[in-house]
Design a protein around this motif. Structure first.
Motif, PDB file in Angstrom:
ATOM      1  N   LEU A 130     -56.589  22.823  37.083  1.00 53.04           N
ATOM      2  CA  LEU A 130     -55.821  21.968  37.673  1.00 53.04           C
ATOM      3  C   LEU A 130     -54.699  22.911  38.321  1.00 53.04           C
ATOM      4  O   LEU A 130     -53.764  22.419  39.067  1.00 53.04           O
ATOM      5  CB  LEU A 130     -54.924  21.097  36.618  1.00 53.04           C
ATOM      6  CG  LEU A 130     -56.139  20.116  35.947  1.00 53.04           C
ATOM      7  CD1 LEU A 130     -55.198  19.301  35.099  1.00 53.04           C
ATOM      8  CD2 LEU A 130     -56.438  19.117  37.217  1.00 53.04           C
ATOM      9  N   GLY A 131     -54.559  24.130  37.715  1.00 49.98           N
ATOM     10  CA  GLY A 131     -53.227  24.827  38.557  1.00 49.98           C
ATOM     11  C   GLY A 131     -53.571  26.588  38.196  1.00 49.98           C
ATOM     12  O   GLY A 131     -53.648  26.961  37.240  1.00 49.98           O
ATOM     13  N   GLN A 132     -54.060  26.928  39.470  1.00 49.96           N
ATOM     14  CA  GLN A 132     -54.444  28.240  39.430  1.00 49.96           C
ATOM     15  C   GLN A 132     -53.487  29.384  40.149  1.00 49.96           C
ATOM     16  O   GLN A 132     -53.865  30.200  40.768  1.00 49.96           O
ATOM     17  CB  GLN A 132     -55.732  28.470  39.968  1.00 49.96           C
ATOM     18  CG  GLN A 132     -56.766  27.627  39.250  1.00 49.96           C
ATOM     19  CD  GLN A 132     -58.258  27.816  39.349  1.00 49.96           C
ATOM     20  OE1 GLN A 132     -58.698  27.775  40.636  1.00 49.96           O
ATOM     21  NE2 GLN A 132     -59.210  27.974  38.555  1.00 49.96           N
ATOM     22  N   GLY A 133     -52.131  28.987  40.096  1.00 47.15           N
ATOM     23  CA  GLY A 133     -51.230  29.774  40.873  1.00 47.15           C
ATOM     24  C   GLY A 133     -51.031  29.816  42.304  1.00 47.15           C
ATOM     25  O   GLY A 133     -50.950  28.560  42.929  1.00 47.15           O
ATOM     26  N   GLY A 134     -51.089  30.824  43.107  1.00 46.37           N
ATOM     27  CA  GLY A 134     -50.678  30.879  44.545  1.00 46.37           C
ATOM     28  C   GLY A 134     -49.254  31.396  44.681  1.00 46.37           C
ATOM     29  O   GLY A 134     -48.672  31.898  43.884  1.00 46.37           O
ATOM     30  N   PRO A 135     -49.101  31.603  46.139  1.00 48.63           N
ATOM     31  CA  PRO A 135     -47.698  31.916  46.338  1.00 48.63           C
ATOM     32  C   PRO A 135     -46.377  31.116  45.914  1.00 48.63           C
ATOM     33  O   PRO A 135     -46.635  29.873  45.912  1.00 48.63           O
ATOM     34  CB  PRO A 135     -47.611  31.957  47.955  1.00 48.63           C
ATOM     35  CG  PRO A 135     -48.785  30.984  48.289  1.00 48.63           C
ATOM     36  CD  PRO A 135     -49.793  31.042  47.239  1.00 48.63           C
ATOM     37  N   LEU A 136     -45.498  31.760  45.319  1.00 47.01           N
ATOM     38  CA  LEU A 136     -44.255  31.095  45.011  1.00 47.01           C
ATOM     39  C   LEU A 136     -43.447  30.564  45.830  1.00 47.01           C
ATOM     40  O   LEU A 136     -42.485  29.815  45.590  1.00 47.01           O
ATOM     41  CB  LEU A 136     -43.748  31.981  43.983  1.00 47.01           C
ATOM     42  CG  LEU A 136     -44.149  31.987  42.507  1.00 47.01           C
ATOM     43  CD1 LEU A 136     -43.333  33.146  41.889  1.00 47.01           C
ATOM     44  CD2 LEU A 136     -43.912  30.767  41.921  1.00 47.01           C
ATOM     45  N   ASP A 137     -43.812  30.746  47.250  1.00 50.58           N
ATOM     46  CA  ASP A 137     -43.013  29.912  48.329  1.00 50.58           C
ATOM     47  C   ASP A 137     -43.502  28.688  48.640  1.00 50.58           C
ATOM     48  O   ASP A 137     -43.336  27.857  49.393  1.00 50.58           O
ATOM     49  CB  ASP A 137     -42.917  30.898  49.657  1.00 50.58           C
ATOM     50  CG  ASP A 137     -44.015  31.590  50.157  1.00 50.58           C
ATOM     51  OD1 ASP A 137     -45.171  30.919  49.611  1.00 50.58           O
ATOM     52  OD2 ASP A 137     -44.147  32.173  51.121  1.00 50.58           O
ATOM     53  N   ASP A 138     -44.567  28.248  48.069  1.00 55.63           N
ATOM     54  CA  ASP A 138     -45.632  27.218  47.980  1.00 55.63           C
ATOM     55  C   ASP A 138     -44.790  25.953  47.171  1.00 55.63           C
ATOM     56  O   ASP A 138     -44.907  26.411  45.883  1.00 55.63           O
ATOM     57  CB  ASP A 138     -46.897  27.400  47.739  1.00 55.63           C
ATOM     58  CG  ASP A 138     -47.708  25.857  48.084  1.00 55.63           C
ATOM     59  OD1 ASP A 138     -46.846  25.106  48.509  1.00 55.63           O
ATOM     60  OD2 ASP A 138     -48.880  26.086  48.087  1.00 55.63           O
TER      61      ASP A 138
END
Length: 395
Positions: free
Chosen positions: A226-234
């Motif tokens: 359901l949530g696998q992170g990614g860039p924190l500006d997203d």
């Protein structure tokens, strides 16, 4: 008007030595969230010696606040630190290492308290021109419960600030450098505790029971997906992390009838957290119902997003410029959560990271120790922020 950098009140060598000793005394006697009674007493004593206009105790549990009034009406500025330590065994060789087995100040909250105690000394000697300053020593930050309890305490109503600032030390950043940015600074998070309930059976006849094992095995990867992170500006950043799983009893003769799963949900924004919670709960309930299991879901360690306001960040940035302290955005926003965000309700808020040095152990590591040289730096930053808002006393 605010003071020039040269005219800010400064700590003397004796102040720094005494505050360093006090920080190390706190380090020897760590108390975890909700148990900070002796720490609060030590804080109260050091604050009383600075001559505040009043001290409020027992806020949200063991919280302590000292109030310093200016000579004219004006805004109220809250400066906040944390009282609690961590349930982690300390592994350092420091002469002042923890004397409490299984507990240690391994996040630097002892240093944060020393920075605010240093600020108390400076305010005791030089009140602002107007308004008031509240030094808030908050309990139970590490489990996310303290700020909500403080704000919900009837005694906090008279302390409600117009501005709120907090500094957290951050190893990995150059010593003394500051990070701050408008917008999200620290993620929202919460611990999802899931219990699946079926029916036990003899291990030789598992078909006569109802094991949660297939559902537990399915939910661990499904919830993680359901949530696998990614860039924190997203703004859509989300992360789901399985942190603990338990199935049945530790026995060979019993087919399991109950299971437990801990999942930490994390998001950049509170809105994304609401969505993530809804998705996770729907997934659990659907999987449990399809297997004929009961599902019980509760939440612990609930943190909202810490969002810094542009005006408060601008104030802090000017203060840092006056002090000649380098600052920028990186590494904000950060994945870890911070209980300070709740003080943003009704107040302009800014959250600052203060570099604790590169090549140091990370926060929550068993060998982390707060660098004492940051005590006067933190006090200088807090004092300059106060001057930016409330002005220096007239002479």
């Amino acid at each position: 008007m605010s003071r020039t950098a040269a005219s800010y009140p400064r700590l003397g060598n004796a102040d720094i030595a005494e505050l360093t000793d006090w920080r190390r005394e706190l380090h020897r006697h760590p108390e975890v969230s909700g148990e900070e009674a002796e720490t609060a007493q030590r804080v109260q004593a050091v604050l009383q010696a600075t001559g505040p206009d009043r001290i409020v105790t027992g806020l949200g549990g063991h919280g302590v606040a000292a109030v310093y009034e200016g000579s004219a009406p004006g805004p109220r500025v809250l400066l906040r630190c944390e009282l609690d330590a961590l349930p982690i065994e300390e592994h350092t060789k420091a002469a002042y290492r923890s004397t409490v087995p299984g507990k240690g100040h391994l996040c630097g909250h002892d240093g944060h308290m020393a920075m605010l105690a240093a600020t108390a000394r400076l305010l005791g000697r030089s009140r602002p021109a107007r308004g008031s300053v509240v030094l808030m020593f908050q309990p139970a930050e590490e489990d996310g419960s303290g700020a909500a309890k403080v704000i919900g305490d009837p005694g906090f109503a008279a302390l409600q600030p117009d501005f709120a600032f907090a500094i957290h030390n951050m190893p990995g950043m150059p010593l003394g450098r500051v990070a701050l940015t408008p917008g999200p600074s620290a993620c929202a998070s919460r611990g999802m505790r899931l219990r699946l309930i079926g029916k036990t059976a003899h291990a030789s006849q598992p078909e006569t029971g109802l094991s949660p094992m297939p559902v537990l095995s399915k939910l661990m990867p499904a919830l993680t997906a359901l949530g696998q992170g990614g860039p924190l500006d997203d703004p859509g950043f989300a992360l789901a992390t399985v942190t603990h799983a338990r199935l049945g009893a530790p026995a060979f003769g019993i087919a399991p009838g109950e299971a437990e799963l801990f999942v930490t949900l994390r998001s950049l924004t509170d809105g994304r957290m609401e969505q993530l919670v809804s998705e996770a709960e729907a997934l659990v309930q659907e999987a449990a119902a399809a297997a004929g299991l009961e599902a019980d879901i509760t939440y612990e360690d609930v943190f909202v997003t810490t969002t810094s306001d542009a005006d408060a960040v601008a104030i802090a940035s000017r203060a840092l410029d006056h002090l000649g302290i380098p600052h920028g955005r990186d590494p904000l926003p950060m994945r870890p959560s911070e209980d300070f965000g709740r003080f943003g309700a009704g107040a302009e808020l800014a959250f600052l990271l203060l570099g604790a040095g590169e090549g140091r152990p990370a926060l929550h590591n068993p060998d982390y120790d707060f660098p004492d040289e940051l005590i006067p730096t933190g006090a200088a930053i807090f004092t300059a922020i106060v001057d930016e808002i409330l002005g220096a006393p007239t002479t």
